[in-house]
Design an enzyme around this catalytic site. Structure first.
Site, PDB file in Angstrom:
ATOM      1  N   TYR A 106       2.465   0.054   2.404  1.00 37.81           N
ATOM      2  CA  TYR A 106       1.502  -0.566   1.478  1.00 37.81           C
ATOM      3  C   TYR A 106       2.206  -0.729   0.140  1.00 37.81           C
ATOM      4  O   TYR A 106       2.910   0.176  -0.332  1.00 37.81           O
ATOM      5  CB  TYR A 106       0.282   0.342   1.298  1.00 37.81           C
TER       6      TYR A 106
ATOM      7  N   GLU B  78      -1.472  -7.582  -3.750  1.00 36.78           N
ATOM      8  CA  GLU B  78      -1.413  -6.513  -2.751  1.00 36.78           C
ATOM      9  C   GLU B  78      -0.772  -7.024  -1.468  1.00 36.78           C
ATOM     10  O   GLU B  78      -1.165  -8.068  -0.962  1.00 36.78           O
ATOM     11  CB  GLU B  78      -2.839  -6.020  -2.475  1.00 36.78           C
TER      12      GLU B  78
END
Lengths: 291, 389
Positions: free
Chosen positions: B109, B197
């Site tokens: 991530y 993101e």
């Protein structure tokens, strides 16, 4: 007494020659605020509302001893205007402008912090110390001089609360709208510290809303510092859906963060007096203060 | 403003970040053409809506032939996808993105996000990629590494290295990762993004870092200086009424109740919704007509509220500050006549010249109920729609 603005505040209005700047400067002068100058780049040497207009804030400060600035310039130039005021030595900068790009504020805030300038806003109604000085767009007449401090993330909601306080016989020392944007100048905690030291403030009202964690931080500060004065809290947006910006750029529940219910729980855990029914705000404060 | 995954990936690619090759399709036939133009043996067909959790909702399908890609596109296009981010009504899928499958060794991530508390951009990384990051933060906070971008747009390489070693990458991968993180920070700055993101960021079998998904939020206040970003807006992703309201310059959010609300100021508007709920009814909307509500804005407000067929009554709550209540009351009366208001209306006015304002409402011969306080207004409106406690 009061915090940040008082009878000694000398106000320069950045954007005085615009429609909004002129209107509100006139209202402030009618309230008794010492508005001493205007700044509009390119209009230096002109006069507006009987006040001298300068090209730069520095010139205005030198010529008029201005120590407080009110900013009405368009959003794209507002962060720059705040930095100019700070560089010129202004101590309190109040930014009314809305829709300022958030990264502009990130940079401006760091700039002001380095110079020890207090910023109020942006996207706020301003600050008023009733009976002394009004630097902003709030209706002056609903206020009354007294000993309750008010700090709020909202505009008309603050007027609602102030109106109720006044009607309940409770005057205010200073009322500050800290602004509805994600990045703002003075926060609840900064102002709570100032109110703690202001001997004429007996109680403080915090008016919060969804988004961010300013209310939680305030509650934590109140708890850990054993805050010396009663603090009343209200949070708007219990019914706001997640992921939607509720008018203010900063009023958004992101994932599970920024919910009204969590803020209220934090306030209760900190021993604050939480007002659940907005319509009874004034009465509740009056009852607690009367003991 | 949000953008679709395919738009986010195009932007990431512009900044030199690797993304899988792919193409967009609005029909199954286009899906076939895209799949055939990409080398297999595996493709991924992904619904393009502004919401996360698409996989769980059936909006993402891994396929092994062009024919399967067509079948998947048939199923996904036109479906109403319900995820934890769409709300119960879900979102209609109008486009699918078909991309080449990636051989994944690990999923990480990585995000650059505006940290309101720290008042600067934060870079977050986690070895637990492909999962809901909030859940990771809640259950295994030790798996999240965070650093902050100092003044300006600068991120020291050591800051990125710390994150990437924390994610368990080897020195060679960390080298590539540092460049990737710096590109992401640069992009957030240059494009005024408050969130970029990549979840998951794949470490491929060959040891490359590839963005398998992309989510970007842009700062609405900065769109004026990024016309190329503003052009990416997909109006179909916004509720039709909300879109209409934005065009009129109103702050309007549609909700599921039946009490329309019109208020001046966002904080007071939220608080008004809350008191309606406390009185036992449900607000149909959030509507802020601006601190200095004018007759024109009130008229527009009526139009938007009444376009919602669920609305059975309207509560107007105005605190007249510098704009006087008598002016406002005259505006409300004129606006109500103009739109032929047919649903019950409760008006609560407070502030400057309130007596005069209430008199104007009273003499208008329109079926207004005038309330003296917020509590009274909410109780009256709840009674009207039959939800009173």
């Amino acid at each position: 007494m009061s915090i940040l603005v008082d009878n000694d505040s000398r106000v320069v209005v950045q954007g005085l020659t615009g429609k909004e700047g002129m209107f509100h400067a006139e209202q402030m002068m009618a309230y008794g605020t010492k508005v001493v100058a205007g700044v509009t780049p390119g209009k230096g040497g002109q006069e507006c509302l009987g006040l001298p207009v300068f090209n730069t804030v520095s010139e205005a400060v030198i010529a008029t001893r201005a120590n407080t600035s009110l900013i009405f310039v368009p959003a794209a130039m507002a962060a720059d205007a705040a930095c100019e005021a700070s560089a010129a030595g202004i101590k309190v900068v109040v930014v009314i402008s809305e829709h300022i790009p958030v990264m502009d504020m990130v940079r401006a805030k760091a700039f002001l912090k380095e110079r020890g300038t207090h910023m109020i806003g942006p996207n706020c109604p301003g600050i008023i110390s009733p009976g002394q000085c009004k630097v902003g767009i709030m209706p002056g007449y609903i206020h009354r001089q007294g000993s309750v401090g008010v700090i709020s993330r909202s505009g008309t909601l603050t007027y609602e609360v102030v109106d109720q306080l006044t009607k309940a016989g409770l005057g205010q020392s200073t009322c500050i709208g800290i602004g509805g944007d994600p990045i703002i100048g003075l926060h609840f905690v900064d102002l709570l510290k100032m109110f703690a030291e202001d001997k004429d403030t007996e109680a403080v009202c915090l008016i919060g809303e969804i988004g961010g964690d300013a209310e939680e931080k305030a509650a934590s500060y109140i708890k850990t510092s054993r805050y010396p004065k009663p603090v009343f809290g209200f949070v708007a947006g219990l019914t706001a859906p997640p992921g939607k910006r509720m008018g203010h750029a900063g009023a958004i529940i992101s994932g599970s963060k920024g919910r009204a219910s969590d803020k209220i729980a934090a306030m209760e855990a900190a021993g604050m007096h939480v007002v659940k029914e907005l319509g009874k705000f004034g009465q509740q404060v009056a009852r607690v203060i009367a003991g | 403003m949000n953008v679709h995954e395919y738009q986010a990936k195009e932007l990431l690619a512009q900044y030199g970040i690797s993304v899988p090759r792919g193409g967009l399709a609005t029909t199954p036939e286009e899906a076939r053409a895209v799949a055939e133009s990409l080398p297999g043996p595996v493709w991924v067909v992904k619904a393009q809506i502004h919401a996360g959790g698409r996989g769980k909702g059936g909006g993402v399908k891994v396929v092994k032939s062009a024919a399967e890609a067509v079948e998947a596109a048939k199923r996904i296009l036109g479906m109403t996808l319900v995820t934890h981010q769409t709300g119960p009504a879900g979102k209609l899928v109008r486009r699918v993105w078909i991309e080449q499958g990636t051989e994944i060794a690990r999923e990480l991530y990585l995000a650059v996000v505006l940290d309101r508390g720290a008042e600067r951009l934060a870079v977050m990384a986690s070895p637990a990629g492909g999962m809901d990051i909030e859940e990771v933060a809640a259950k295994t906070p030790e798996k999240i590494f965070t650093t902050h971008v100092e003044q300006g747009r600068f991120l020291w390489p050591f800051q990125a290295r710390k994150l990437l070693f924390g994610c368990g990458l080897n020195p060679k991968q960390v080298g590539a990762g540092v460049a990737l993180v710096q590109k992401l920070v640069l992009m957030a700055h240059e494009k005024d993004a408050t969130l970029v993101e990549i979840n998951p960021l794949a470490l491929t079998a060959e040891g490359n870092l590839v963005a398998l998904d992309g989510k970007i939020n842009f700062d609405d206040s900065a769109l004026k200086r990024h016309p190329e970003i503003a052009a990416l807006d997909d109006p179909e992703e916004t509720d039709a009424l909300e879109r209409q309201a934005v065009d009129m310059g109103l702050n309007y959010i549609r909700l599921s109740g039946n009490v329309g609300t019109m208020v001046n100021g966002a904080g007071l508007a939220m608080a008004t919704m809350d008191v309606i709920k406390q009185a036992g009814a449900e607000p149909a909307n959030f509507l802020d007509v601006g601190g200095g509500a004018s007759e024109e804005m009130v008229t527009k407000g009526f139009e938007v509220i009444l376009s919602d067929p669920n609305v059975k009554a309207i509560l107007i709550n105005i605190f007249g500050g510098i704009l006087r209540c008598d002016t406002l009351a005259a505006g409300v009366v004129a606006a109500a006549r103009k739109v032929n208001l047919a649903v019950p209306l409760v008006v609560r006015l407070e502030g400057t010249n309130v007596e005069e304002g209430r008199r104007i409402l009273g003499e208008s011969k329109l079926a207004f109920e005038v309330a003296g306080s917020m509590g009274e207004a909410a109780a009256k409106i709840a009674q009207v729609v039959g939800g009173a406690k």
